[in-house]
Write a protein that holds these residues in place. Sequence first.
Motif, PDB file in Angstrom:
ATOM      1  N   UNK A  20      -5.578   6.161  -8.505  1.00  0.00           N
ATOM      2  CA  UNK A  20      -4.135   6.085  -8.224  1.00  0.00           C
ATOM      3  C   UNK A  20      -3.825   6.723  -6.875  1.00  0.00           C
ATOM      4  N   UNK A  21      -4.487   7.830  -6.572  1.00  0.00           N
ATOM      5  CA  UNK A  21      -4.282   8.496  -5.286  1.00  0.00           C
ATOM      6  C   UNK A  21      -4.743   7.599  -4.141  1.00  0.00           C
ATOM      7  N   UNK A  22      -5.909   7.002  -4.278  1.00  0.00           N
ATOM      8  CA  UNK A  22      -6.426   6.119  -3.229  1.00  0.00           C
ATOM      9  C   UNK A  22      -5.463   4.942  -3.026  1.00  0.00           C
ATOM     10  N   UNK A  23      -4.927   4.383  -4.102  1.00  0.00           N
ATOM     11  CA  UNK A  23      -3.977   3.277  -3.993  1.00  0.00           C
ATOM     12  C   UNK A  23      -2.713   3.723  -3.256  1.00  0.00           C
ATOM     13  N   UNK A  24      -2.230   4.895  -3.595  1.00  0.00           N
ATOM     14  CA  UNK A  24      -1.034   5.422  -2.919  1.00  0.00           C
ATOM     15  C   UNK A  24      -1.302   5.612  -1.424  1.00  0.00           C
ATOM     16  N   UNK A  25      -2.428   6.215  -1.097  1.00  0.00           N
ATOM     17  CA  UNK A  25      -2.760   6.466   0.305  1.00  0.00           C
ATOM     18  C   UNK A  25      -2.912   5.141   1.061  1.00  0.00           C
ATOM     19  N   UNK A  26      -3.457   4.162   0.402  1.00  0.00           N
ATOM     20  CA  UNK A  26      -3.613   2.852   1.049  1.00  0.00           C
ATOM     21  C   UNK A  26      -2.244   2.215   1.310  1.00  0.00           C
ATOM     22  N   UNK A 121       7.991   7.750   2.762  1.00  0.00           N
ATOM     23  CA  UNK A 121       9.256   7.492   2.051  1.00  0.00           C
ATOM     24  C   UNK A 121       9.497   5.985   1.883  1.00  0.00           C
ATOM     25  N   UNK A 122       9.404   5.245   2.985  1.00  0.00           N
ATOM     26  CA  UNK A 122       9.822   3.845   2.958  1.00  0.00           C
ATOM     27  C   UNK A 122       8.837   2.939   2.212  1.00  0.00           C
ATOM     28  N   UNK A 123       7.606   3.403   1.970  1.00  0.00           N
ATOM     29  CA  UNK A 123       6.648   2.559   1.232  1.00  0.00           C
ATOM     30  C   UNK A 123       7.222   2.179  -0.131  1.00  0.00           C
ATOM     31  N   UNK A 124       8.064   3.063  -0.683  1.00  0.00           N
ATOM     32  CA  UNK A 124       8.664   2.814  -2.000  1.00  0.00           C
ATOM     33  C   UNK A 124      10.160   2.518  -1.874  1.00  0.00           C
ATOM     34  N   UNK A 125      10.584   2.154  -0.668  1.00  0.00           N
ATOM     35  CA  UNK A 125      11.974   1.790  -0.362  1.00  0.00           C
ATOM     36  C   UNK A 125      12.937   2.970  -0.421  1.00  0.00           C
ATOM     37  N   UNK A 164       9.182  -5.072   0.352  1.00  0.00           N
ATOM     38  CA  UNK A 164       7.923  -5.288  -0.373  1.00  0.00           C
ATOM     39  C   UNK A 164       7.513  -4.062  -1.194  1.00  0.00           C
ATOM     40  N   UNK A 165       8.442  -3.154  -1.387  1.00  0.00           N
ATOM     41  CA  UNK A 165       8.134  -1.928  -2.122  1.00  0.00           C
ATOM     42  C   UNK A 165       7.665  -2.207  -3.546  1.00  0.00           C
ATOM     43  N   UNK A 166       8.275  -3.164  -4.215  1.00  0.00           N
ATOM     44  CA  UNK A 166       7.869  -3.455  -5.596  1.00  0.00           C
ATOM     45  C   UNK A 166       6.404  -3.867  -5.673  1.00  0.00           C
ATOM     46  N   UNK A 167       5.937  -4.621  -4.696  1.00  0.00           N
ATOM     47  CA  UNK A 167       4.521  -5.018  -4.668  1.00  0.00           C
ATOM     48  C   UNK A 167       3.623  -3.791  -4.494  1.00  0.00           C
ATOM     49  N   UNK A 168       4.016  -2.896  -3.589  1.00  0.00           N
ATOM     50  CA  UNK A 168       3.207  -1.692  -3.367  1.00  0.00           C
ATOM     51  C   UNK A 168       3.232  -0.788  -4.596  1.00  0.00           C
ATOM     52  N   UNK A 169       4.389  -0.642  -5.221  1.00  0.00           N
ATOM     53  CA  UNK A 169       4.485   0.177  -6.431  1.00  0.00           C
ATOM     54  C   UNK A 169       3.647  -0.416  -7.561  1.00  0.00           C
ATOM     55  N   UNK A 170       3.650  -1.723  -7.692  1.00  0.00           N
ATOM     56  CA  UNK A 170       2.842  -2.376  -8.727  1.00  0.00           C
ATOM     57  C   UNK A 170       1.360  -2.192  -8.446  1.00  0.00           C
ATOM     58  N   UNK A 171       0.966  -2.303  -7.187  1.00  0.00           N
ATOM     59  CA  UNK A 171      -0.428  -2.078  -6.806  1.00  0.00           C
ATOM     60  C   UNK A 171      -0.849  -0.663  -7.182  1.00  0.00           C
TER      61      UNK A 171
END
Length: 179
Positions: A20-26, A121-125, A164-171
């Motif tokens: 989960x951390x690696x996904x967040x950092x990516x 901040x903006x990665x998740x809108x 595209x935050x929803x896509x990143x959050x789902x990832x």
Amino acid sequence: MRPLPPDAAELLTTLHAQPRLVAHLRAVHDVACQLVDWVTRHHPTATFDREAVLFGAATHDIGKVEHPAELSGPGSAHEPAGHALLRHHGVPERLARFAGTHGSWSSATTFEELLVSLADKVWKAKRVEDLEHLVTTHLATVGGREPWDVFLALDDELDRIAARADERLAFQASCPIAG
């Protein structure tokens, strides 16, 4: 999403970072790439350390390896821990500093640190007015442009990224917290 810088990816593997951390950092790194590309295109007089911003975004939360409860809950213990962890592994201060500074900003913060904080901040809108104001002020000053003009363009870019935050959050959510 773009892959992490090889040195950051290797360090995360060495530390057995949680998926989960690696996904967040990516996700944050990918947004940082978009931000630095936008700044480079629209504000060519703005000089900054692109490598530092991208490495900083790719490792800003690395302290959560030692504070896994902060992967799913609040906390800032990961910030000094991440900085110390990076320094312990030989990462130079110019790259390690973001682990300790991404959670707060002030007018004394470097432009690179502002970009990492903005990406985080903006990665998740999430939009943060005072952070965006600092970025706008810096870009307006170095480019000799009106702040409102800079803000309008930045606002459009942040809206585009946030869409595209929803896509990143789902990832991120598709990856387990524990390895």
